[in-house]
Scaffold this active site. Structure first.
Site, mmCIF file in Angstrom:
data_model
loop_
_atom_site.group_PDB
_atom_site.id
_atom_site.type_symbol
_atom_site.label_atom_id
_atom_site.label_comp_id
_atom_site.label_asym_id
_atom_site.label_seq_id
_atom_site.Cartn_x
_atom_site.Cartn_y
_atom_site.Cartn_z
ATOM 1 N N HIS A 186 0.806 -1.220 0.000
ATOM 2 C CA HIS A 186 0.000 0.000 0.000
ATOM 3 C C HIS A 186 0.842 1.275 0.000
ATOM 4 O O HIS A 186 0.384 2.320 0.445
ATOM 5 C CB HIS A 186 -0.986 -0.027 1.182
ATOM 6 C CG HIS A 186 -2.041 -1.084 1.033
ATOM 7 N ND1 HIS A 186 -2.746 -1.615 2.083
ATOM 8 C CD2 HIS A 186 -2.508 -1.720 -0.081
ATOM 9 C CE1 HIS A 186 -3.600 -2.525 1.625
ATOM 10 N NE2 HIS A 186 -3.463 -2.615 0.336
ATOM 11 N N CYS A 221 3.315 24.427 -12.751
ATOM 12 C CA CYS A 221 1.978 24.072 -13.240
ATOM 13 C C CYS A 221 0.929 23.966 -12.127
ATOM 14 O O CYS A 221 -0.232 23.712 -12.411
ATOM 15 C CB CYS A 221 2.036 22.769 -14.030
ATOM 16 S SG CYS A 221 2.348 21.330 -13.014
HETATM 17 P P1 NAD Z 1 -6.958 -2.763 10.229
HETATM 18 O O1 NAD Z 1 -6.831 -1.441 10.933
HETATM 19 O O2 NAD Z 1 -8.124 -3.021 9.383
HETATM 20 O O3 NAD Z 1 -6.876 -3.937 11.301
HETATM 21 C C1 NAD Z 1 -5.890 -3.995 12.277
HETATM 22 C C2 NAD Z 1 -5.969 -5.352 12.926
HETATM 23 O O4 NAD Z 1 -4.914 -5.449 13.871
HETATM 24 C C3 NAD Z 1 -7.274 -5.608 13.687
HETATM 25 O O5 NAD Z 1 -7.809 -6.840 13.269
HETATM 26 C C4 NAD Z 1 -6.834 -5.639 15.147
HETATM 27 O O6 NAD Z 1 -7.596 -6.544 15.926
HETATM 28 C C5 NAD Z 1 -5.402 -6.095 15.023
HETATM 29 N N1 NAD Z 1 -4.522 -5.715 16.125
HETATM 30 C C6 NAD Z 1 -4.634 -4.642 16.942
HETATM 31 N N2 NAD Z 1 -3.607 -4.621 17.814
HETATM 32 C C7 NAD Z 1 -2.812 -5.691 17.517
HETATM 33 C C8 NAD Z 1 -1.588 -6.198 18.061
HETATM 34 N N3 NAD Z 1 -0.980 -5.569 19.062
HETATM 35 N N4 NAD Z 1 -1.053 -7.326 17.539
HETATM 36 C C9 NAD Z 1 -1.671 -7.964 16.512
HETATM 37 N N5 NAD Z 1 -2.834 -7.523 15.954
HETATM 38 C C10 NAD Z 1 -3.395 -6.403 16.454
HETATM 39 O O7 NAD Z 1 -5.581 -2.918 9.455
HETATM 40 P P2 NAD Z 1 -5.241 -3.589 8.080
HETATM 41 O O8 NAD Z 1 -5.868 -4.933 8.021
HETATM 42 O O9 NAD Z 1 -3.770 -3.454 7.955
HETATM 43 O O10 NAD Z 1 -5.957 -2.685 6.969
HETATM 44 C C11 NAD Z 1 -6.099 -1.306 7.056
HETATM 45 C C12 NAD Z 1 -5.379 -0.467 6.006
HETATM 46 O O11 NAD Z 1 -4.922 0.684 6.704
HETATM 47 C C13 NAD Z 1 -4.143 -1.079 5.416
HETATM 48 O O12 NAD Z 1 -4.273 -1.006 4.061
HETATM 49 C C14 NAD Z 1 -2.971 -0.198 5.840
HETATM 50 O O13 NAD Z 1 -2.251 0.249 4.683
HETATM 51 C C15 NAD Z 1 -3.587 1.010 6.437
HETATM 52 N N6 NAD Z 1 -2.942 1.428 7.729
HETATM 53 C C16 NAD Z 1 -1.592 1.326 7.911
HETATM 54 C C17 NAD Z 1 -1.022 1.695 9.118
HETATM 55 C C18 NAD Z 1 0.479 1.599 9.278
HETATM 56 O O14 NAD Z 1 1.214 1.717 8.303
HETATM 57 N N7 NAD Z 1 0.985 1.365 10.494
HETATM 58 C C19 NAD Z 1 -1.824 2.157 10.154
HETATM 59 C C20 NAD Z 1 -3.207 2.257 9.943
HETATM 60 C C21 NAD Z 1 -3.763 1.876 8.717
#
Ligand code: NAD
Length: 254
Positions: free
Chosen positions: A124, A162
């Site tokens: 992403h 631009c």
């Molecule tokens: P999501 O936010 O949809 O889900 C996060 C998951 O992590 C949840 O299922 C939650 O229960 C779990 N979780 C929470 N704490 C945890 C821990 N300590 N250990 C293990 N699991 C834990 O995230 P996603 O599935 O990655 O999708 C969301 C989109 O948001 C992605 O495409 C991503 O690019 C983006 N995103 C990225 C970041 C980052 O780069 N750190 C942060 C937020 C969102």
């Protein structure tokens, strides 16, 4: 019923026997580094905003400054964060077992790299890189063509020739993933014999297709998440726990 010690021992055994491992990480991987998941990020200052608005081309067009400032806030937050014990365990395992483990991440942060992981596939995009929002209106005329490093300061910065605004080089809702990374990730999923799915809700597609690809080729798949995820049903093991707590136990030196 198995206890935690037995489950950890089984996971260590699966990892030891695997020839090719993939760690497929999501926002939960960085949660213990205090980088909020999307659900948690929409709090405090940003409580009234929908991530689809902040992280989409439509939202950017509607209010470029709001979207840019949200990303500046996230960049600052990630700059202050440190890799957690989960990121470090993955990187150490790669050092101790060269060529055995590939990291495929949905995260845009750089914590896997800062922990020492190499060849991380970012499906992403990357939070700290920028690109122009649109094609340069004058690109044929400009010598040299617009260069992001010479953008005029602003919120967002823009091309002095631009007017094209800068945007973060991340994949927004409704956009395609980078082709090369996606092709490499699919290959890694198809060729692995064990996939650890860490901290992802599994509802962002097509990234969430990777565990399905791995399973279809006969790999084992383990979900590590403190809460239910959409990938639980097809997993060989679902472990309710956190990345920083359990990955060092599973991947640590044997
Ligand atoms: P999501 O936010 O949809 O889900 C996060 C998951 O992590 C949840 O299922 C939650 O229960 C779990 N979780 C929470 N704490 C945890 C821990 N300590 N250990 C293990 N699991 C834990 O995230 P996603 O599935 O990655 O999708 C969301 C989109 O948001 C992605 O495409 C991503 O690019 C983006 N995103 C990225 C970041 C980052 O780069 N750190 C942060 C937020 C969102």
């Amino acid at each position: 019923m198995e206890n935690d010690v037995q489950i950890d021992a089984e996971l260590r055994d699966w990892i030891a026997k695997a020839n090719k491992l993939v760690v497929f990480s999501g926002a939960g991987m960085s949660a213990e580094s205090n980088v909020p998941t999307f659900r948690d990020a929409i709090s405090g200052l940003w409580a009234n905003f929908n991530p689809q608005e902040l992280a989409s081309a439509e939202g950017f067009i509607k209010d470029p400054s709001r979207s840019w400032e949200w990303y500046q806030w996230r960049r600052e937050l990630v700059r202050k964060a440190e890799p957690n014990a989960g990121h470090l365990a993955v990187a150490q395992f790669q050092r101790e077992n060269p060529g055995k483990l590939r990291v495929v991440t949905q995260n845009v942060d750089d914590l896997h790299e800062r922990a020492g992981s190499s060849e991380v596939l970012h499906l992403h995009g990357e939070l700290f890189a920028d690109r122009w929002f649109g094609p340069c209106a004058q690109s044929e005329l400009l010598q040299p063509r617009c260069d992001v490093s010479v953008a005029v300061a602003g919120s967002p910065p823009y091309c002095g020739e631009c007017g094209n605004p800068l945007r973060p080089k991340v994949v927004w809702f409704g956009e395609e993933m980078p082709k090369d990374e996606w092709a490499q990730a699919q290959r890694a999923a198809k060729n692995c014999d064990l996939m650890l799915v860490v901290g992802t809700s599994g509802h962002v597609w097509p990234a969430a297709q990777l565990p399905h690809l791995a399973k279809a080729r006969g790999a084992r798949m383990v979900v590590l998440n403190p809460e239910e995820s959409e990938l639980d049903e097809m997993a060989d093991r679902v472990v309710r726990g956190t990345a920083a707590k359990l990955l060092p136990k599973w991947l640590g030196k044997r």
